[in-house]
Write a protein that holds these residues in place. Structure first.
Motif, PDB file in Angstrom:
ATOM      1  N   ASP A  23       0.780  -1.245   0.034  1.00  0.00           N
ATOM      2  CA  ASP A  23       0.173  -0.246   0.047  1.00  0.00           C
ATOM      3  C   ASP A  23       0.157   1.567   0.375  1.00  0.00           C
ATOM      4  O   ASP A  23       0.598   2.637   0.210  1.00  0.00           O
ATOM      5  CB  ASP A  23      -0.821   0.262   1.385  1.00  0.00           C
ATOM      6  CG  ASP A  23      -0.522   0.055   2.650  1.00  0.00           C
ATOM      7  OD1 ASP A  23       1.072  -0.343   2.526  1.00  0.00           O
ATOM      8  OD2 ASP A  23      -0.787  -0.088   3.407  1.00  0.00           O
ATOM      9  N   TRP A  24       1.840   1.291  -0.463  1.00  0.00           N
ATOM     10  CA  TRP A  24       3.107   2.288  -0.073  1.00  0.00           C
ATOM     11  C   TRP A  24       3.182   2.889  -1.963  1.00  0.00           C
ATOM     12  O   TRP A  24       2.714   2.357  -2.598  1.00  0.00           O
ATOM     13  CB  TRP A  24       4.036   1.729  -0.261  1.00  0.00           C
ATOM     14  CG  TRP A  24       4.311   1.480   1.431  1.00  0.00           C
ATOM     15  CD1 TRP A  24       4.223   0.952   2.310  1.00  0.00           C
ATOM     16  CD2 TRP A  24       6.187   2.741   2.570  1.00  0.00           C
ATOM     17  NE1 TRP A  24       4.659   1.041   3.778  1.00  0.00           N
ATOM     18  CE2 TRP A  24       5.602   1.655   3.490  1.00  0.00           C
ATOM     19  CE3 TRP A  24       7.090   2.905   1.700  1.00  0.00           C
ATOM     20  CZ2 TRP A  24       6.169   2.524   4.858  1.00  0.00           C
ATOM     21  CZ3 TRP A  24       7.630   3.267   2.496  1.00  0.00           C
ATOM     22  CH2 TRP A  24       8.133   2.764   4.331  1.00  0.00           C
ATOM     23  N   SER A  25       3.188   3.753  -1.992  1.00  0.00           N
ATOM     24  CA  SER A  25       3.302   4.714  -3.056  1.00  0.00           C
ATOM     25  C   SER A  25       4.027   3.741  -4.173  1.00  0.00           C
ATOM     26  O   SER A  25       4.910   3.357  -3.935  1.00  0.00           O
ATOM     27  CB  SER A  25       4.785   5.876  -2.863  1.00  0.00           C
ATOM     28  OG  SER A  25       5.715   6.110  -3.171  1.00  0.00           O
ATOM     29  N   PRO A  26       3.066   4.442  -5.468  1.00  0.00           N
ATOM     30  CA  PRO A  26       4.073   3.944  -7.106  1.00  0.00           C
ATOM     31  C   PRO A  26       6.242   3.832  -6.722  1.00  0.00           C
ATOM     32  O   PRO A  26       6.354   2.992  -7.028  1.00  0.00           O
ATOM     33  CB  PRO A  26       3.583   4.645  -7.563  1.00  0.00           C
ATOM     34  CG  PRO A  26       2.444   4.749  -7.972  1.00  0.00           C
ATOM     35  CD  PRO A  26       2.306   5.093  -5.878  1.00  0.00           C
ATOM     36  N   LEU A  27       6.132   4.679  -6.918  1.00  0.00           N
ATOM     37  CA  LEU A  27       8.114   5.486  -6.688  1.00  0.00           C
ATOM     38  C   LEU A  27       8.506   4.065  -5.230  1.00  0.00           C
ATOM     39  O   LEU A  27       9.479   3.604  -6.307  1.00  0.00           O
ATOM     40  CB  LEU A  27       7.628   6.457  -6.046  1.00  0.00           C
ATOM     41  CG  LEU A  27       9.684   7.157  -6.223  1.00  0.00           C
ATOM     42  CD1 LEU A  27      10.691   6.902  -7.536  1.00  0.00           C
ATOM     43  CD2 LEU A  27       9.692   8.753  -5.620  1.00  0.00           C
TER      44      LEU A  27
END
Ligand SMILES: Cc1cc2nc3c(=O)[nH]c(=O)nc-3n(C[C@H](O)[C@H](O)[C@H](O)COP(=O)(O)OP(=O)(O)OC[C@H]3O[C@@H](n4cnc5c(N)ncnc54)[C@H](O)[C@@H]3O)c2cc1C
Ligand SMILES: *[C@@H]1O[C@H](CO)[C@@H](O)[C@H](O)[C@H]1NC(C)=O
Ligand SMILES: *[C@@H]1O[C@H](CO)[C@@H](O)[C@H](O)[C@H]1NC(C)=O
Length: 428
Positions: free
Chosen positions: A250-254
């Protein structure tokens, strides 16, 4: 080496950052014979002005030593900047430890480093004032003074303080340093040290010199939970990075792109021990430096600087009481050597005790926190209200040494000069 009996023999146990720095600070003194005894048989790429260069340490010219980012939005929520005027070379720099150790090693004079010498014990030398060190291979060495710089699981420390073994804190680091080319295709790859925070884990990213890039994923467990998966994890072992990626789903795409491009990662269970009652050990002739003296484990990325400051303070304490030219303030008997160690301890221990207590409180806080689910608002609040760590990162060891000298040499004057104390307080 020729062994003139009039030389002060200083034995350093351990060729890490603390041990090498202490040796460099003392080896040119004509009246001192410094020898380093290291357990490792070979320096398999274990790696001083050049140690501070941009070729070895990474600093971003923006001057921010760390940026704290939200794990889902990539927002910079807060950052660390120097408080006082800090010269460029003294700004927080990120090193790949083998690079730093290599540079230090290049400054060590030939013949001073002895490999394959694992410390075992110390006995009083009845024929002189000094002590005899015994190594695991059965060999021995004589010394007037011993600096145990043998790391967090220090055998020197445990020989004199048996209950001081470092224990697992429940914190686990997954760490890798790889060529930056692995990430070259990723748009927005951080060019400064960035610490992403989520309620239950963090991710540290930083460029390093010579085309390297560091990735450190940290995970908090309850060390007393018998079911947690890292109970048996061993130091410096490869773990399957595919098993780590789902924890960041669930973390950022980066951040996920960076983890996807990371080829391998190793595990480092964090250990720590309580602060010691005293740093003056073994017939008043043995002291400690670096992680051996303060087994804090992860400590705001300050372990390397603390080790260097210890080494500097130890060398200054020796030279203050036993200067070149024979005009010594103390003799080389037990009580004389104890005075040297007392000045060193007075310079450093209060500061590193405070670091250790701060780390212990933070460790307890992290363990408590995994039991309560944090809201996004609470996370952001925590990122903004981080304790101010300028007292760690900008600690003035030279001022602390001057104060310790005054307190021990002229206690009366020190007590009527509150200036020192106040100046330090105002920085905290
Ligand atoms: C995962 C991880 C991340 C870290 N990140 C950072 C960071 O970002 N910034 C930072 O400043 N610090 C960081 N640190 C901490 C830093 O690496 C240490 O604080 C620092 O290396 C301590 O230096 P030292 O000389 O005291 O000990 P060490 O570097 O551990 O050196 C000890 C030496 O003693 C030798 N030795 C051990 N036992 C014996 C024996 N019985 N006899 C003889 N020799 C012996 C060892 O082989 C070794 O060479 C990190 C540590 C870890 C584990
Ligand atoms: C020195 O003398 C003490 C007391 O007699 C003894 O216990 C110790 O083993 C001796 N040290 C060595 C190195 O022989
Ligand atoms: C410093 O950071 C800025 C902004 O993140 C970046 O543009 C720059 O290239 C960085 N400098 C270095 C030396 O990495």
């Amino acid at each position: 080496m020729s062994e003139s009996p009039s030389k002060i023999k200083i034995a350093i146990i351990g060729a890490g950052i603390a041990g090498l720095t202490a040796a460099i600070a003392l080896q040119d003194q004509p009246h001192i014979d410094v020898q380093i005894y290291e357990r490792a048989r070979q320096l398999r790429e274990l790696g001083v002005a050049n140690a501070l260069s941009d070729d070895v340490g990474f600093r971003n010219r923006t001057g921010r030593s760390m940026i704290y980012r939200h794990y889902q939005t990539d927002e910079d929520v807060s950052s660390d900047v120097p408080h006082g005027p800090v010269e460029y070379k003294h700004q927080t720099a990120r090193f790949f430890r083998p690079h730093l150790q290599r540079v230090l090693l290049d400054h060590i004079q030939q013949g001073r480093l002895h490999l394959g010498k694992a410390f075992e014990s110390i006995a009083k030398d009845n024929s002189t004032d000094g002590v005899i060190i015994k190594f695991r291979d059965g060999s021995t060495a004589k010394a007037d003074m011993i600096l145990g710089a043998d790391g967090i699981h220090s055998a020197v420390r445990r020989a004199f303080v048996p209950g001081s073994s470092a224990k697992w804190t429940g914190h686990v680091f997954f760490r890798t340093v790889v060529p930056r080319s692995h990430y070259q295709h990723i748009e927005g790859l951080p060019d400064e040290a960035v610490h992403y925070w989520a309620p239950d884990r963090t991710l540290f990213l930083s460029p390093l010199p010579r085309g390297l890039y560091a990735v450190v994923a940290a995970h908090q467990c309850d060390p007393n939970d018998p079911d947690q998966p890292y109970l048996q994890a061993e130091w410096d072992q490869n773990v399957n990075i595919a098993s780590l990626r789902p924890l960041y789903k669930d973390w950022s795409p980066l951040t996920r792109r960076i983890l996807d491009a990371t080829p391998f990662i190793k595990v480092y269970p964090n250990t720590a021990a309580k602060e010691l009652d005293s740093w003056i050990l073994g017939h008043g002739r043995v002291t400690l430096a670096g992680d051996a003296a303060h087994a804090h484990g992860g400590a705001f990325a300050a372990g390397g600087s603390l080790a260097i400051n210890d080494a500097w303070a130890f060398a200054q304490s020796v030279l203050h009481h036993l200067p070149a030219g024979g005009d010594w303030r103390v003799s080389l008997d037990d009580s004389g050597v104890t005075k040297v160690l007392a000045l060193y301890e007075r310079t450093r221990k209060a500061h590193t005790d405070r670091v250790q207590r701060t780390v212990q409180q933070r460790n307890q806080f992290l363990v408590d926190q995994i039991k309560t689910k944090q809201t996004d608002e609470e996370l952001r609040q925590k990122m903004k209200s981080r304790g101010d760590l300028a007292w760690v990162h900008e600690h003035d060891v030279e001022a602390a040494f001057a104060r310790a000298k005054l307190e021990l040499d002229q206690p009366e004057e020190a007590s009527v000069q509150p200036g020192f104390q106040q100046r330090e307080q105002s920085r905290l």
